[in-house]
Design a protein around this motif. Sequence first.
Motif, PDB file in Angstrom:
ATOM      1  N   ARG A 122       0.852  -1.196   0.000  1.00  0.00           N
ATOM      2  CA  ARG A 122       0.000   0.000   0.000  1.00  0.00           C
ATOM      3  C   ARG A 122       0.880   1.236   0.000  1.00  0.00           C
ATOM      4  O   ARG A 122       1.828   1.332   0.775  1.00  0.00           O
ATOM      5  CB  ARG A 122      -0.929   0.000   1.225  1.00  0.00           C
ATOM      6  N   ARG A 123       0.552   2.160  -0.884  1.00  0.00           N
ATOM      7  CA  ARG A 123       1.264   3.437  -0.920  1.00  0.00           C
ATOM      8  C   ARG A 123       0.614   4.397   0.066  1.00  0.00           C
ATOM      9  O   ARG A 123      -0.592   4.325   0.302  1.00  0.00           O
ATOM     10  CB  ARG A 123       1.250   4.014  -2.332  1.00  0.00           C
ATOM     11  N   THR A 124       1.395   5.282   0.631  1.00  0.00           N
ATOM     12  CA  THR A 124       0.910   6.182   1.674  1.00  0.00           C
ATOM     13  C   THR A 124       1.030   7.632   1.208  1.00  0.00           C
ATOM     14  O   THR A 124       2.073   8.052   0.721  1.00  0.00           O
ATOM     15  CB  THR A 124       1.711   5.993   2.973  1.00  0.00           C
ATOM     16  N   VAL A 125      -0.071   8.370   1.367  1.00  0.00           N
ATOM     17  CA  VAL A 125      -0.133   9.767   0.943  1.00  0.00           C
ATOM     18  C   VAL A 125      -0.573  10.623   2.123  1.00  0.00           C
ATOM     19  O   VAL A 125      -1.568  10.312   2.790  1.00  0.00           O
ATOM     20  CB  VAL A 125      -1.128   9.952  -0.228  1.00  0.00           C
ATOM     21  N   LEU A 126       0.164  11.688   2.386  1.00  0.00           N
ATOM     22  CA  LEU A 126      -0.225  12.647   3.423  1.00  0.00           C
ATOM     23  C   LEU A 126      -0.631  13.947   2.735  1.00  0.00           C
ATOM     24  O   LEU A 126       0.166  14.555   2.015  1.00  0.00           O
ATOM     25  CB  LEU A 126       0.947  12.899   4.383  1.00  0.00           C
ATOM     26  N   ILE A 127      -1.880  14.353   2.952  1.00  0.00           N
ATOM     27  CA  ILE A 127      -2.417  15.579   2.356  1.00  0.00           C
ATOM     28  C   ILE A 127      -2.510  16.649   3.441  1.00  0.00           C
ATOM     29  O   ILE A 127      -3.073  16.411   4.510  1.00  0.00           O
ATOM     30  CB  ILE A 127      -3.812  15.334   1.746  1.00  0.00           C
ATOM     31  N   ILE A 128      -1.955  17.814   3.156  1.00  0.00           N
ATOM     32  CA  ILE A 128      -2.020  18.918   4.110  1.00  0.00           C
ATOM     33  C   ILE A 128      -2.764  20.075   3.464  1.00  0.00           C
ATOM     34  O   ILE A 128      -2.282  20.687   2.504  1.00  0.00           O
ATOM     35  CB  ILE A 128      -0.614  19.364   4.542  1.00  0.00           C
ATOM     36  N   ASP A 129      -3.971  20.344   3.953  1.00  0.00           N
ATOM     37  CA  ASP A 129      -4.777  21.455   3.454  1.00  0.00           C
ATOM     38  C   ASP A 129      -4.452  22.715   4.268  1.00  0.00           C
ATOM     39  O   ASP A 129      -4.024  22.618   5.424  1.00  0.00           O
ATOM     40  CB  ASP A 129      -6.262  21.109   3.565  1.00  0.00           C
ATOM     41  N   GLU A 130      -4.679  23.872   3.670  1.00  0.00           N
ATOM     42  CA  GLU A 130      -4.327  25.155   4.299  1.00  0.00           C
ATOM     43  C   GLU A 130      -2.850  25.180   4.703  1.00  0.00           C
ATOM     44  O   GLU A 130      -2.477  25.679   5.775  1.00  0.00           O
ATOM     45  CB  GLU A 130      -5.222  25.424   5.520  1.00  0.00           C
ATOM     46  N   ALA A 131      -2.020  24.645   3.823  1.00  0.00           N
ATOM     47  CA  ALA A 131      -0.593  24.491   4.141  1.00  0.00           C
ATOM     48  C   ALA A 131       0.133  25.820   4.261  1.00  0.00           C
ATOM     49  O   ALA A 131       1.257  25.876   4.787  1.00  0.00           O
ATOM     50  CB  ALA A 131       0.080  23.620   3.076  1.00  0.00           C
ATOM     51  N   GLN A 132      -0.476  26.907   3.788  1.00  0.00           N
ATOM     52  CA  GLN A 132       0.182  28.220   3.912  1.00  0.00           C
ATOM     53  C   GLN A 132       0.295  28.652   5.371  1.00  0.00           C
ATOM     54  O   GLN A 132       1.047  29.584   5.685  1.00  0.00           O
ATOM     55  CB  GLN A 132      -0.576  29.285   3.102  1.00  0.00           C
ATOM     56  N   ASN A 133      -0.430  27.987   6.266  1.00  0.00           N
ATOM     57  CA  ASN A 133      -0.370  28.343   7.687  1.00  0.00           C
ATOM     58  C   ASN A 133       0.869  27.778   8.385  1.00  0.00           C
ATOM     59  O   ASN A 133       1.135  28.114   9.540  1.00  0.00           O
ATOM     60  CB  ASN A 133      -1.624  27.839   8.407  1.00  0.00           C
ATOM     61  N   MET A 134       1.592  26.891   7.708  1.00  0.00           N
ATOM     62  CA  MET A 134       2.789  26.323   8.323  1.00  0.00           C
ATOM     63  C   MET A 134       3.942  27.322   8.267  1.00  0.00           C
ATOM     64  O   MET A 134       4.033  28.112   7.331  1.00  0.00           O
ATOM     65  CB  MET A 134       3.185  25.023   7.619  1.00  0.00           C
ATOM     66  N   ASP A 135       4.803  27.255   9.261  1.00  0.00           N
ATOM     67  CA  ASP A 135       5.968  28.140   9.250  1.00  0.00           C
ATOM     68  C   ASP A 135       7.135  27.440   8.553  1.00  0.00           C
ATOM     69  O   ASP A 135       7.056  26.269   8.162  1.00  0.00           O
ATOM     70  CB  ASP A 135       6.342  28.581  10.662  1.00  0.00           C
ATOM     71  N   VAL A 136       8.232  28.170   8.392  1.00  0.00           N
ATOM     72  CA  VAL A 136       9.395  27.650   7.664  1.00  0.00           C
ATOM     73  C   VAL A 136       9.942  26.396   8.332  1.00  0.00           C
ATOM     74  O   VAL A 136      10.287  25.413   7.665  1.00  0.00           O
ATOM     75  CB  VAL A 136      10.484  28.736   7.557  1.00  0.00           C
ATOM     76  N   GLN A 137      10.010  26.399   9.657  1.00  0.00           N
ATOM     77  CA  GLN A 137      10.560  25.249  10.372  1.00  0.00           C
ATOM     78  C   GLN A 137       9.719  23.998  10.124  1.00  0.00           C
ATOM     79  O   GLN A 137      10.256  22.905   9.904  1.00  0.00           O
ATOM     80  CB  GLN A 137      10.626  25.549  11.874  1.00  0.00           C
ATOM     81  N   THR A 138       8.400  24.152  10.147  1.00  0.00           N
ATOM     82  CA  THR A 138       7.518  23.005   9.933  1.00  0.00           C
ATOM     83  C   THR A 138       7.632  22.482   8.508  1.00  0.00           C
ATOM     84  O   THR A 138       7.646  21.274   8.274  1.00  0.00           O
ATOM     85  CB  THR A 138       6.061  23.388  10.232  1.00  0.00           C
ATOM     86  N   LEU A 139       7.731  23.389   7.549  1.00  0.00           N
ATOM     87  CA  LEU A 139       7.904  22.967   6.164  1.00  0.00           C
ATOM     88  C   LEU A 139       9.237  22.248   5.962  1.00  0.00           C
ATOM     89  O   LEU A 139       9.322  21.302   5.171  1.00  0.00           O
ATOM     90  CB  LEU A 139       7.809  24.180   5.237  1.00  0.00           C
ATOM     91  N   GLU A 140      10.248  22.665   6.683  1.00  0.00           N
ATOM     92  CA  GLU A 140      11.535  21.968   6.596  1.00  0.00           C
ATOM     93  C   GLU A 140      11.417  20.565   7.192  1.00  0.00           C
ATOM     94  O   GLU A 140      12.002  19.604   6.676  1.00  0.00           O
ATOM     95  CB  GLU A 140      12.617  22.773   7.321  1.00  0.00           C
ATOM     96  N   GLU A 141      10.646  20.428   8.267  1.00  0.00           N
ATOM     97  CA  GLU A 141      10.395  19.098   8.827  1.00  0.00           C
ATOM     98  C   GLU A 141       9.670  18.230   7.810  1.00  0.00           C
ATOM     99  O   GLU A 141       9.885  17.014   7.739  1.00  0.00           O
ATOM    100  CB  GLU A 141       9.578  19.219  10.112  1.00  0.00           C
ATOM    101  N   LEU A 142       8.815  18.858   7.035  1.00  0.00           N
ATOM    102  CA  LEU A 142       8.094  18.131   5.996  1.00  0.00           C
ATOM    103  C   LEU A 142       9.070  17.561   4.968  1.00  0.00           C
ATOM    104  O   LEU A 142       8.900  16.437   4.491  1.00  0.00           O
ATOM    105  CB  LEU A 142       7.100  19.078   5.319  1.00  0.00           C
ATOM    106  N   ARG A 143      10.075  18.335   4.634  1.00  0.00           N
ATOM    107  CA  ARG A 143      11.083  17.841   3.696  1.00  0.00           C
ATOM    108  C   ARG A 143      11.781  16.613   4.255  1.00  0.00           C
ATOM    109  O   ARG A 143      12.049  15.644   3.526  1.00  0.00           O
ATOM    110  CB  ARG A 143      12.116  18.931   3.399  1.00  0.00           C
ATOM    111  N   LEU A 144      12.075  16.624   5.552  1.00  0.00           N
ATOM    112  CA  LEU A 144      12.735  15.475   6.163  1.00  0.00           C
ATOM    113  C   LEU A 144      11.845  14.235   6.087  1.00  0.00           C
ATOM    114  O   LEU A 144      12.337  13.127   5.864  1.00  0.00           O
ATOM    115  CB  LEU A 144      13.096  15.793   7.613  1.00  0.00           C
ATOM    116  N   LEU A 145      10.533  14.426   6.242  1.00  0.00           N
ATOM    117  CA  LEU A 145       9.622  13.293   6.098  1.00  0.00           C
ATOM    118  C   LEU A 145       9.643  12.754   4.669  1.00  0.00           C
ATOM    119  O   LEU A 145       9.508  11.547   4.442  1.00  0.00           O
ATOM    120  CB  LEU A 145       8.193  13.700   6.464  1.00  0.00           C
ATOM    121  N   SER A 146       9.810  13.660   3.708  1.00  0.00           N
ATOM    122  CA  SER A 146       9.810  13.229   2.307  1.00  0.00           C
ATOM    123  C   SER A 146      11.068  12.448   1.956  1.00  0.00           C
ATOM    124  O   SER A 146      11.170  11.886   0.855  1.00  0.00           O
ATOM    125  CB  SER A 146       9.682  14.449   1.380  1.00  0.00           C
ATOM    126  N   ASN A 147      12.031  12.377   2.880  1.00  0.00           N
ATOM    127  CA  ASN A 147      13.265  11.618   2.644  1.00  0.00           C
ATOM    128  C   ASN A 147      13.115  10.137   2.941  1.00  0.00           C
ATOM    129  O   ASN A 147      14.024   9.355   2.667  1.00  0.00           O
ATOM    130  CB  ASN A 147      14.400  12.159   3.531  1.00  0.00           C
TER     131      ASN A 147
END
Length: 258
Positions: A122-147
């Motif tokens: 099974r493939r796993t997809v995480l959808i984040i709506d209203e993503a503009q509310n995230m700050d730079v640090q949280t978006l960087e954490e998101l990149r780490l998850l994408s690794n």
Amino acid sequence: MYNHHYGLKESPFSLNPDPGFLFLSKQHKLALTLLKYGIESQAGVTVISGEVGSGKTTLIREMLNQLGDEITVGLISNAHSSFGDLLQWGLMAFEINSDEMSKAVRYKVLVDFLIKEYALNRRTVLIIDEAQNMDVQTLEELRLLSNINVDKHLILQLILVGQPELLELMRKRELRQLAQRVSVDYSLTTLGYRETSDYIRHRLIVAGANYPIFDKFAIAAIYYHSGGVPRLINTLCDFALVYGFADDRKEIDLNLVM
């Protein structure tokens, strides 16, 4: 209130996202196609942006309705740094119960879940709506998850949905690595006059209308005042139907809209 008066089965201009009323303008159809392509091609990060009320959330719900059981989806409907860290959101999105307070342990719990889904094909997809509310640090954490990978396979796909401010955030130098991982990117714009007319008539037909209700001059005024934003079109049309009902009218004309 007014449905019976106009011969409608349900309210055609509710502000709640409803895939049953989805009107696929040319751009919305393309956005939906790109969302599905992003999942099928296992794109690392997909970004869909647009102004408030442009129909982003409705598109996401329509896409979710079309996904098969081989895809596990986690949805964060309103991301904000004040609601907790990204790992906490991710665990909740996938309905993973964990009382662990350590960030490192929460990360391991999430990774173990993703690997288990991968082992079950099974493939796993995480959808984040209203993503503009995230700050730079949280978006960087998101990149780490994408690794997170297994045997060179990507096991977590990300879909970010947000207002144009999201694109501005991702242009920041600190987030250039995340931006480089975006495989699919599309921005929704407002509807044109013809699309607005088709949008109104489409929703009326879905709601059970057997005649146009709005004349062309009323539609032109609604387009002018809404700027072609679907949510504003809904608001104006809904109020017009209320006023028409109060005035015992069966048709909405320019005078009533103005």
